[in-house]
Design a protein around this motif. Structure first.
Motif, short mmCIF file in Angstrom:
data_model
loop_
_atom_site.label_atom_id
_atom_site.label_comp_id
_atom_site.label_asym_id
_atom_site.label_seq_id
_atom_site.Cartn_x
_atom_site.Cartn_y
_atom_site.Cartn_z
N ASN A 5 0.09 4.88 1.43
CA ASN A 5 -0.88 5.71 2.14
C ASN A 5 -0.89 7.15 1.64
O ASN A 5 -1.88 7.86 1.80
CB ASN A 5 -0.63 5.66 3.64
CG ASN A 5 -1.10 4.34 4.25
OD1 ASN A 5 -1.78 3.53 3.61
ND2 ASN A 5 -0.72 4.11 5.50
N THR B 41 -3.80 4.16 -2.05
CA THR B 41 -3.88 3.06 -3.00
C THR B 41 -3.28 1.78 -2.40
O THR B 41 -2.24 1.84 -1.75
CB THR B 41 -3.15 3.41 -4.31
OG1 THR B 41 -3.75 4.59 -4.87
CG2 THR B 41 -3.26 2.29 -5.33
N VAL B 42 -3.95 0.68 -2.66
CA VAL B 42 -3.43 -0.63 -2.28
C VAL B 42 -3.18 -1.41 -3.58
O VAL B 42 -3.91 -1.25 -4.56
CB VAL B 42 -4.40 -1.38 -1.34
CG1 VAL B 42 -5.75 -1.62 -1.99
CG2 VAL B 42 -3.79 -2.68 -0.84
N ARG C 198 0.83 -1.19 0.00
CA ARG C 198 0.00 0.00 0.00
C ARG C 198 0.87 1.24 0.00
O ARG C 198 2.00 1.21 0.48
CB ARG C 198 -0.95 0.00 1.19
CG ARG C 198 -0.29 0.10 2.53
CD ARG C 198 -1.30 -0.18 3.65
NE ARG C 198 -2.32 0.85 3.73
CZ ARG C 198 -3.52 0.66 4.29
NH1 ARG C 198 -3.84 -0.51 4.82
NH2 ARG C 198 -4.40 1.65 4.33
#
Length: 115
Positions: free
Chosen positions: A74, A78-79, A72
């Motif tokens: 942060n 978005t992962v 991910r």
């Protein structure tokens, strides 16, 4: 409102790789565990991988251990799911999920692995 938008799916040959992305909005991404699920035709939805809010802990289904990596960013909300050594049995719709007052799901992205 909570939005999860997956991308990166497609058609790939057996042994190939794909990187899926899930862009999140509408909640505090950096405090949420994120998960990838998949569902193949005629099969139940399966948990593939999860990552905690800071990325310090991950878990994987036995079927993908050693081949898939969840991560991910942060700063970008978005992962990701890096999928290597893909097999035909990995063919499915891949969906990301988080919990915000209940389970929230994206619309999914199709991954098809040809033999």
């Amino acid at each position: 409102q909570v939005q999860l938008v997956e991308s990166g799916g497609g058609l790939v040959q057996s042994g190939g790789s794909l990187r899926l992305s899930c862009a999140a909005s509408g909640f505090t991404f950096s405090t949420n565990t994120m998960s990838w699920y998949r569902q193949a035709p005629g099969k139940e939805r399966e948990l593939v991988a999860s990552i905690t809010s800071t990325g310090g802990s991950t878990m994987y289904a036995d079927s993908v251990k050693g081949r898939f990596t969840i991560s991910r960013d942060n700063a970008k909300n978005t992962v990701y799911l890096q999928m290597n050594s893909l097999k035909p049995e990995d063919t499915a719709v891949y969906v990301c999920m988080t919990r915000v007052g209940g389970r929230r799901w994206g619309q999914g992205t199709q991954v098809t692995v040809s033999s």
